[in-house]
Design a protein around this motif. Structure first.
Motif, PDB file in Angstrom:
ATOM      1  N   PRO A 116      38.843  -1.532  54.287  1.00 38.78           N
ATOM      2  CA  PRO A 116      37.491  -1.710  53.727  1.00 38.78           C
ATOM      3  C   PRO A 116      37.030  -0.457  52.997  1.00 38.78           C
ATOM      4  O   PRO A 116      37.480   0.657  53.281  1.00 38.78           O
ATOM      5  CB  PRO A 116      36.636  -1.977  54.971  1.00 38.78           C
ATOM      6  N   GLY A 117      36.138  -0.643  52.041  1.00 35.38           N
ATOM      7  CA  GLY A 117      35.585   0.476  51.302  1.00 35.38           C
ATOM      8  C   GLY A 117      34.697   1.347  52.183  1.00 35.38           C
ATOM      9  O   GLY A 117      34.197   0.907  53.224  1.00 35.38           O
ATOM     10  N   ILE A 118      34.503   2.588  51.768  1.00 33.05           N
ATOM     11  CA  ILE A 118      33.699   3.544  52.526  1.00 33.05           C
ATOM     12  C   ILE A 118      32.356   3.698  51.816  1.00 33.05           C
ATOM     13  O   ILE A 118      32.307   4.108  50.653  1.00 33.05           O
ATOM     14  CB  ILE A 118      34.410   4.906  52.608  1.00 33.05           C
ATOM     15  N   GLY A 144      27.318   2.496  46.678  1.00 32.25           N
ATOM     16  CA  GLY A 144      28.588   1.907  46.269  1.00 32.25           C
ATOM     17  C   GLY A 144      29.624   2.110  47.351  1.00 32.25           C
ATOM     18  O   GLY A 144      29.280   2.395  48.507  1.00 32.25           O
ATOM     19  N   LEU A 145      30.895   1.974  46.983  1.00 31.86           N
ATOM     20  CA  LEU A 145      31.981   2.109  47.944  1.00 31.86           C
ATOM     21  C   LEU A 145      33.098   2.980  47.388  1.00 31.86           C
ATOM     22  O   LEU A 145      33.463   2.841  46.219  1.00 31.86           O
ATOM     23  CB  LEU A 145      32.570   0.735  48.285  1.00 31.86           C
ATOM     24  N   LEU A 146      33.618   3.870  48.224  1.00 32.83           N
ATOM     25  CA  LEU A 146      34.862   4.555  47.889  1.00 32.83           C
ATOM     26  C   LEU A 146      36.002   3.557  48.061  1.00 32.83           C
ATOM     27  O   LEU A 146      36.031   2.816  49.051  1.00 32.83           O
ATOM     28  CB  LEU A 146      35.093   5.752  48.812  1.00 32.83           C
ATOM     29  N   VAL A 147      36.925   3.520  47.122  1.00 33.80           N
ATOM     30  CA  VAL A 147      38.066   2.604  47.206  1.00 33.80           C
ATOM     31  C   VAL A 147      39.230   3.352  47.876  1.00 33.80           C
ATOM     32  O   VAL A 147      39.805   4.255  47.265  1.00 33.80           O
ATOM     33  CB  VAL A 147      38.485   2.115  45.807  1.00 33.80           C
ATOM     34  N   PRO A 148      39.598   3.004  49.114  1.00 31.09           N
ATOM     35  CA  PRO A 148      40.633   3.766  49.825  1.00 31.09           C
ATOM     36  C   PRO A 148      42.056   3.476  49.366  1.00 31.09           C
ATOM     37  O   PRO A 148      42.964   4.261  49.619  1.00 31.09           O
ATOM     38  CB  PRO A 148      40.433   3.337  51.285  1.00 31.09           C
ATOM     39  N   LEU A 196      28.502  10.908  51.265  1.00 35.93           N
ATOM     40  CA  LEU A 196      28.784   9.899  52.285  1.00 35.93           C
ATOM     41  C   LEU A 196      27.801   9.986  53.445  1.00 35.93           C
ATOM     42  O   LEU A 196      27.827   9.132  54.339  1.00 35.93           O
ATOM     43  CB  LEU A 196      30.212  10.080  52.825  1.00 35.93           C
ATOM     44  N   GLU A 197      26.966  10.991  53.434  1.00 37.00           N
ATOM     45  CA  GLU A 197      26.072  11.243  54.559  1.00 37.00           C
ATOM     46  C   GLU A 197      24.897  10.271  54.569  1.00 37.00           C
ATOM     47  O   GLU A 197      24.221  10.075  53.561  1.00 37.00           O
ATOM     48  CB  GLU A 197      25.552  12.681  54.507  1.00 37.00           C
ATOM     49  N   GLY A 198      24.676   9.666  55.737  1.00 34.30           N
ATOM     50  CA  GLY A 198      23.517   8.810  55.932  1.00 34.30           C
ATOM     51  C   GLY A 198      23.517   7.537  55.113  1.00 34.30           C
ATOM     52  O   GLY A 198      22.447   6.976  54.855  1.00 34.30           O
ATOM     53  N   VAL A 201      25.801   0.526  55.468  1.00 33.58           N
ATOM     54  CA  VAL A 201      26.337  -0.654  54.775  1.00 33.58           C
ATOM     55  C   VAL A 201      25.280  -1.752  54.772  1.00 33.58           C
ATOM     56  O   VAL A 201      24.841  -2.184  55.838  1.00 33.58           O
ATOM     57  CB  VAL A 201      27.610  -1.161  55.472  1.00 33.58           C
ATOM     58  N   PRO A 202      24.854  -2.216  53.592  1.00 31.06           N
ATOM     59  CA  PRO A 202      23.875  -3.315  53.538  1.00 31.06           C
ATOM     60  C   PRO A 202      24.439  -4.564  54.212  1.00 31.06           C
ATOM     61  O   PRO A 202      25.641  -4.843  54.104  1.00 31.06           O
ATOM     62  CB  PRO A 202      23.679  -3.540  52.029  1.00 31.06           C
ATOM     63  N   PRO A 203      23.615  -5.329  54.928  1.00 32.49           N
ATOM     64  CA  PRO A 203      24.090  -6.543  55.611  1.00 32.49           C
ATOM     65  C   PRO A 203      24.768  -7.506  54.632  1.00 32.49           C
ATOM     66  O   PRO A 203      24.259  -7.766  53.548  1.00 32.49           O
ATOM     67  CB  PRO A 203      22.800  -7.150  56.181  1.00 32.49           C
ATOM     68  N   GLY A 204      25.935  -8.016  55.028  1.00 30.39           N
ATOM     69  CA  GLY A 204      26.628  -8.991  54.205  1.00 30.39           C
ATOM     70  C   GLY A 204      27.371  -8.425  53.023  1.00 30.39           C
ATOM     71  O   GLY A 204      27.917  -9.174  52.204  1.00 30.39           O
TER      72      GLY A 204
END
Length: 219
Positions: A116-118, A144-148, A196-198, A201-204
């Protein structure tokens, strides 16, 4: 002065020799550093030798042609986007095409292959260009999300662009660039522009939205 002495002088001065886009080699000199003319003359005289030593590796050829591997994967019932990722991974990790076999195709719920994204958040306004739409700004504070897993990005055009951006930033000595999912698409941005601090993840929220994304082709 020998070539070995010239390269040693370059290293001591904090400079780097990197491959350039023309297939040769370029000398990266940090601000405030100087290189003696004698060193430049030696490097220039051995340009072809240095270019060969710093040449970018070409993608390895599959022992089985990509078309044949893709056809085999399709026969086994793999979705087109998944088959593209398998072919890409085979090239990246130099896996012979005939060594790849599909025992069975499992449902997405049965595998944890994709990480999953971070969650992350931008710390400054970021200006992007989107073909056909022009420039737009992603405001600071956008989640947004980091793509691992770069290889898991389903859009091969976006994936190649991200690889190129990350490599170019490294060659130019810019801050580390990483793949992210932001404003509905995958991109590469500098780590100094996100935090990445604080970040919750938004619900859903879909944590792997890049998996099924394909390149849009105009009709």
């Amino acid at each position: 002065m020998t070539l070995a002495e010239a390269i040693s002088t370059v290293a001591v001065a904090g400079c780097r020799l990197v491959p350039d886009d023309a297939g040769g080699v370029a000398l990266v000199v940090p601000d405030g550093k100087t290189i003696p003319r004698a060193v430049l003359d030696v490097l220039r005289a051995h340009r072809e030798q240095l270019g060969a030593a710093h040449a970018r590796p070409t993608p390895p050829a599959l022992a089985v042609p990509a078309e044949d591997l893709a056809e085999y994967l399709a026969e086994k019932g793999l979705p087109a986007a998944t088959a593209e990722l398998v072919v890409y991974a085979a090239r990246l990790f130099e896996v012979p095409g005939q060594a790849i076999t599909i025992e069975r195709v499992v449902a997405a719920s049965e595998t944890e292959l994709f990480e999953p994204g971070i969650p992350m958040r931008t710390t400054e306004d970021i200006e992007w260009h989107k073909p056909g739409a022009g420039y737009f700004t992603v405001p600071a504070g956008t989640v947004g999300l980091l793509v691992p897993q770069l290889w898991a990005i389903g859009n091969e055009h976006a994936r190649a662009g991200i690889e190129s951006t990350v490599a170019a930033a490294k060659r130019r000595g810019l801050p580390l660039h990483v793949p992210v999912w932001l404003a509905g698409e995958p991109r590469a941005i500098g780590m100094d522009a996100i935090t990445l601090e604080g970040v919750a993840v938004p619900p859903g929220m879909d944590l792997t939205p890049w998996r099924s994304q394909r390149r849009e082709v105009a009709a």
